[in-house]
Design a protein around this motif. Structure first.
Motif, PDB file in Angstrom:
ATOM      1  N   PHE A 105       0.783  -1.314   0.077  1.00 27.71           N
ATOM      2  CA  PHE A 105       0.017  -0.064  -0.129  1.00 27.71           C
ATOM      3  C   PHE A 105       0.896   1.301  -0.030  1.00 27.71           C
ATOM      4  O   PHE A 105       0.712   2.125  -1.060  1.00 27.71           O
ATOM      5  N   ARG A 106       1.714   1.244   0.855  1.00 28.82           N
ATOM      6  CA  ARG A 106       2.975   2.495   0.852  1.00 28.82           C
ATOM      7  C   ARG A 106       3.712   2.683  -0.203  1.00 28.82           C
ATOM      8  O   ARG A 106       3.820   3.762  -0.869  1.00 28.82           O
ATOM      9  N   GLN A 107       4.007   1.543  -0.878  1.00 30.52           N
ATOM     10  CA  GLN A 107       4.553   1.671  -2.138  1.00 30.52           C
ATOM     11  C   GLN A 107       3.738   2.205  -3.271  1.00 30.52           C
ATOM     12  O   GLN A 107       4.528   2.822  -4.062  1.00 30.52           O
ATOM     13  N   ILE A 108       2.540   1.867  -3.349  1.00 26.19           N
ATOM     14  CA  ILE A 108       1.849   2.259  -4.415  1.00 26.19           C
ATOM     15  C   ILE A 108       1.452   3.832  -4.114  1.00 26.19           C
ATOM     16  O   ILE A 108       1.628   4.571  -5.083  1.00 26.19           O
ATOM     17  N   ILE A 109       1.402   4.244  -2.926  1.00 23.75           N
ATOM     18  CA  ILE A 109       1.157   5.714  -2.633  1.00 23.75           C
ATOM     19  C   ILE A 109       2.501   6.411  -3.053  1.00 23.75           C
ATOM     20  O   ILE A 109       2.209   7.451  -3.598  1.00 23.75           O
ATOM     21  N   SER A 110       3.580   5.958  -2.756  1.00 25.11           N
ATOM     22  CA  SER A 110       4.994   6.388  -3.129  1.00 25.11           C
ATOM     23  C   SER A 110       5.069   6.600  -4.573  1.00 25.11           C
ATOM     24  O   SER A 110       5.356   7.575  -5.054  1.00 25.11           O
ATOM     25  N   GLY A 111       4.528   5.665  -5.268  1.00 23.91           N
ATOM     26  CA  GLY A 111       4.698   5.565  -6.722  1.00 23.91           C
ATOM     27  C   GLY A 111       3.876   6.661  -7.369  1.00 23.91           C
ATOM     28  O   GLY A 111       4.173   7.202  -8.209  1.00 23.91           O
ATOM     29  N   ILE A 112       2.391   6.807  -6.717  1.00 26.92           N
ATOM     30  CA  ILE A 112       1.743   7.835  -7.315  1.00 26.92           C
ATOM     31  C   ILE A 112       2.331   9.107  -6.960  1.00 26.92           C
ATOM     32  O   ILE A 112       2.247  10.146  -7.889  1.00 26.92           O
ATOM     33  N   PHE A 113       3.047   9.371  -5.722  1.00 27.77           N
ATOM     34  CA  PHE A 113       3.347  10.834  -5.327  1.00 27.77           C
ATOM     35  C   PHE A 113       4.756  11.012  -6.272  1.00 27.77           C
ATOM     36  O   PHE A 113       5.078  12.083  -6.628  1.00 27.77           O
ATOM     37  N   LEU A 114       5.175   9.911  -6.849  1.00 27.92           N
ATOM     38  CA  LEU A 114       6.647  10.286  -7.583  1.00 27.92           C
ATOM     39  C   LEU A 114       6.136  10.854  -8.572  1.00 27.92           C
ATOM     40  O   LEU A 114       7.083  11.492  -9.356  1.00 27.92           O
ATOM     41  N   ALA A 115       4.832  10.515  -9.264  1.00 31.55           N
ATOM     42  CA  ALA A 115       4.590  11.295 -10.500  1.00 31.55           C
ATOM     43  C   ALA A 115       4.806  12.621 -10.435  1.00 31.55           C
ATOM     44  O   ALA A 115       5.005  13.340 -11.451  1.00 31.55           O
ATOM     45  N   LEU A 116       4.561  13.298  -9.395  1.00 29.90           N
ATOM     46  CA  LEU A 116       4.620  14.884  -9.343  1.00 29.90           C
ATOM     47  C   LEU A 116       6.056  15.177  -9.294  1.00 29.90           C
ATOM     48  O   LEU A 116       6.343  16.386  -9.436  1.00 29.90           O
ATOM     49  N   PHE A 117       7.049  14.591  -8.907  1.00 29.98           N
ATOM     50  CA  PHE A 117       8.426  14.810  -8.792  1.00 29.98           C
ATOM     51  C   PHE A 117       9.525  14.501 -10.169  1.00 29.98           C
ATOM     52  O   PHE A 117      10.210  14.916 -10.441  1.00 29.98           O
ATOM     53  N   ILE A 118       8.841  13.203 -10.625  1.00 27.71           N
ATOM     54  CA  ILE A 118       9.340  12.789 -11.982  1.00 27.71           C
ATOM     55  C   ILE A 118       8.122  12.746 -13.234  1.00 27.71           C
ATOM     56  O   ILE A 118       8.069  11.736 -13.397  1.00 27.71           O
ATOM     57  N   PRO A 119       7.719  13.880 -13.531  1.00 31.44           N
ATOM     58  CA  PRO A 119       6.735  13.853 -14.420  1.00 31.44           C
ATOM     59  C   PRO A 119       6.893  13.168 -15.951  1.00 31.44           C
ATOM     60  O   PRO A 119       8.163  13.630 -16.257  1.00 31.44           O
ATOM     61  N   ALA A 131       4.655   0.448 -11.002  1.00 29.27           N
ATOM     62  CA  ALA A 131       3.668   0.176 -11.892  1.00 29.27           C
ATOM     63  C   ALA A 131       2.610   1.174 -11.482  1.00 29.27           C
ATOM     64  O   ALA A 131       1.948   2.043 -12.286  1.00 29.27           O
ATOM     65  N   ALA A 132       2.537   1.677 -10.045  1.00 34.71           N
ATOM     66  CA  ALA A 132       1.793   2.727  -9.896  1.00 34.71           C
ATOM     67  C   ALA A 132       2.260   4.086 -10.465  1.00 34.71           C
ATOM     68  O   ALA A 132       1.570   4.923 -11.051  1.00 34.71           O
ATOM     69  N   TYR A 133       3.482   4.063 -10.480  1.00 34.68           N
ATOM     70  CA  TYR A 133       4.171   5.548 -11.159  1.00 34.68           C
ATOM     71  C   TYR A 133       3.803   5.397 -12.694  1.00 34.68           C
ATOM     72  O   TYR A 133       3.477   6.349 -13.055  1.00 34.68           O
ATOM     73  N   MET A 134       4.139   4.236 -13.169  1.00 29.05           N
ATOM     74  CA  MET A 134       3.592   4.014 -14.706  1.00 29.05           C
ATOM     75  C   MET A 134       2.274   4.491 -15.006  1.00 29.05           C
ATOM     76  O   MET A 134       2.059   5.305 -16.261  1.00 29.05           O
ATOM     77  N   VAL A 135       1.290   4.255 -14.402  1.00 34.16           N
ATOM     78  CA  VAL A 135       0.045   4.508 -14.420  1.00 34.16           C
ATOM     79  C   VAL A 135      -0.433   6.005 -14.188  1.00 34.16           C
ATOM     80  O   VAL A 135      -1.070   6.646 -15.010  1.00 34.16           O
ATOM     81  N   ALA A 136       0.262   6.380 -13.003  1.00 34.27           N
ATOM     82  CA  ALA A 136      -0.191   7.847 -12.769  1.00 34.27           C
ATOM     83  C   ALA A 136       0.488   8.916 -13.080  1.00 34.27           C
ATOM     84  O   ALA A 136      -0.062  10.046 -13.498  1.00 34.27           O
ATOM     85  N   SER A 137       1.548   8.656 -13.549  1.00 35.60           N
ATOM     86  CA  SER A 137       2.747   9.735 -14.279  1.00 35.60           C
ATOM     87  C   SER A 137       1.907  10.550 -15.265  1.00 35.60           C
ATOM     88  O   SER A 137       2.097  11.717 -15.433  1.00 35.60           O
ATOM     89  N   PRO A 138       1.353   9.786 -16.310  1.00 38.53           N
ATOM     90  CA  PRO A 138       0.861  10.613 -17.473  1.00 38.53           C
ATOM     91  C   PRO A 138      -0.329  11.473 -17.142  1.00 38.53           C
ATOM     92  O   PRO A 138      -0.669  12.257 -18.056  1.00 38.53           O
ATOM     93  N   VAL A 139      -0.960  11.345 -15.980  1.00 34.46           N
ATOM     94  CA  VAL A 139      -2.037  12.308 -15.600  1.00 34.46           C
ATOM     95  C   VAL A 139      -1.896  13.012 -14.360  1.00 34.46           C
ATOM     96  O   VAL A 139      -2.235  14.216 -14.531  1.00 34.46           O
ATOM     97  N   ILE A 140      -1.155  12.205 -13.462  1.00 38.68           N
ATOM     98  CA  ILE A 140      -1.064  13.310 -12.051  1.00 38.68           C
ATOM     99  C   ILE A 140       0.401  13.530 -12.099  1.00 38.68           C
ATOM    100  O   ILE A 140       1.231  13.241 -11.272  1.00 38.68           O
ATOM    101  N   ASN A 141       0.557  14.529 -12.803  1.00 36.75           N
ATOM    102  CA  ASN A 141       1.785  15.512 -12.922  1.00 36.75           C
ATOM    103  C   ASN A 141       1.484  16.962 -13.236  1.00 36.75           C
ATOM    104  O   ASN A 141       0.437  17.153 -13.953  1.00 36.75           O
ATOM    105  N   PRO A 142       1.955  17.970 -12.641  1.00 39.75           N
ATOM    106  CA  PRO A 142       1.743  19.200 -12.848  1.00 39.75           C
ATOM    107  C   PRO A 142       1.299  19.936 -14.216  1.00 39.75           C
ATOM    108  O   PRO A 142       0.509  20.733 -14.326  1.00 39.75           O
ATOM    109  N   VAL A 143       2.145  19.526 -15.044  1.00 45.83           N
ATOM    110  CA  VAL A 143       1.947  19.763 -16.731  1.00 45.83           C
ATOM    111  C   VAL A 143       0.667  19.094 -17.177  1.00 45.83           C
ATOM    112  O   VAL A 143      -0.149  19.973 -17.764  1.00 45.83           O
ATOM    113  N   VAL A 144       0.535  18.094 -17.099  1.00 43.87           N
ATOM    114  CA  VAL A 144      -0.884  17.494 -17.514  1.00 43.87           C
ATOM    115  C   VAL A 144      -1.982  18.074 -16.755  1.00 43.87           C
ATOM    116  O   VAL A 144      -3.056  18.168 -17.482  1.00 43.87           O
ATOM    117  N   MET A 145      -1.905  18.236 -15.681  1.00 44.59           N
ATOM    118  CA  MET A 145      -3.092  18.524 -14.810  1.00 44.59           C
ATOM    119  C   MET A 145      -3.470  19.921 -15.347  1.00 44.59           C
ATOM    120  O   MET A 145      -4.758  20.402 -15.386  1.00 44.59           O
TER     121      MET A 145
END
Length: 297
Positions: A51-65, A89-103
């Protein structure tokens, strides 16, 4: 005939011109982070627990967009540095959407509609959790990467470890050109769709919520538009419901025609099939519930 050609040119060029500033900004941001921020700095303290790894992967999208066009090389680097599969995997799915530029691009693409932007982010988070947990149940879902070796003759500029203005420009230029190619193709097909699809057929399809969502998800796969520009394409389908547009902008960044070939560099066809089916189910059900709730109507 001339009028149809005029509509095609106007629709296609409008999509490209609206998205260009965001593609350029995204290319510059990604280039700066690639050159000046090492993955070791971000992932040196990987949390324990799926669970914490997935959360970290999602937040990683904000720092490595990164949009989906450039996500696979980044995931390979993360895997090579020992990042757990659920987090990658969580980063791979989240990064194309949950990053500042795409938002920001999503907000602009949907004409300042904050609710559509928020809904897109929430659906992406749901998909990231689903794929993260899926990968946690699989044995070695990603190919093992012992060293970061690259094909000789690659001219993308992504493997030069030197910093400096020239390297930033090289990375940004290659990202921009690659993304622009896919955007132009997507805009071409979107423009052709507007011209060739009869108004009566369009109204008939868009009037059926469940079918419209599925059709827009298929369009996302076929058009293969970058996540920095897909909201501009989705909003051009004015006959379709907001829920079906969300299906377009949420499923496309996870799976489209260009990603079929890119994913094969990091995972097997079996793993990719499981990931795609899971993502399709999550996105479709979420959008269907949104449609039933009458969101945006």
């Amino acid at each position: 005939m001339y009028n149809l050609l005029q509509v095609f040119v106007l629709k296609s060029s409008a999509i490209v011109m609206e998205a260009l500033p965001f593609i350029l900004l995204g290319s510059l941001v990604s280039s700066l982070i690639h050159v000046y921020v090492s993955e070791e700095t971000v992932v040196k303290s990987v949390p324990k627990g799926v669970f914490r790894q997935i959360i970290s992967g999602i937040f990683l999208a904000l720092f490595i967009p990164s949009c989906e066009c450039g996500i696979v090389p980044i995931v390979r680097r993360l895997n090579a540095k020992g990042v757990p599969a659920p987090m990658s995997a969580a980063y791979m799915v989240a990064s194309p959407v949950i990053n500042p530029v795409v938002m920001v691009a999503t907000y602009a693409g949907f004409k300042g509609n904050a609710e559509m932007t928020l809904m897109r982010i929430l659906i992406s988070i749901l998909a990231a959790f689903a794929i993260g947990f899926l990968f946690s149940r699989m044995k070695d879902p990603f190919y093992a990467v012992k060293t970061e070796t690259h094909a000789h003759g690659c001219s993308c500029g992504c493997h030069d470890e030197k910093g400096g203005f020239g390297n930033i420009i090289n990375h940004a230029k290659d990202d921009f050109v690659q993304t622009l190619v896919y955007l132009t193709i997507g805009a071409f097909f979107a423009g052709a769709f507007h011209v060739l699809m009869p108004e009566s057929v369009m109204n008939s399809i868009s009037g059926h919520g469940a079918a419209a969502i599925a059709i827009m998800m298929v369009f996302a796969v076929l058009l293969s538009v970058c996540s920095e520009a897909d909201s501009f394409v989705a909003s051009s389908f004015v006959h379709f419901s907001p829920a079906s547009m969300l299906g377009f902008v949420n499923f496309g960044p996870i799976f489209d025609l260009k990603l079929v070939f890119m994913y094969r560099a990091v995972m097997s066809n079996r793993t990719m099939s499981k990931m795609v089916l899971t993502a399709a189910a999550v996105v479709y059900i979420a959008c269907l519930l949104i449609d039933i709730a009458g969101f945006g109507v």
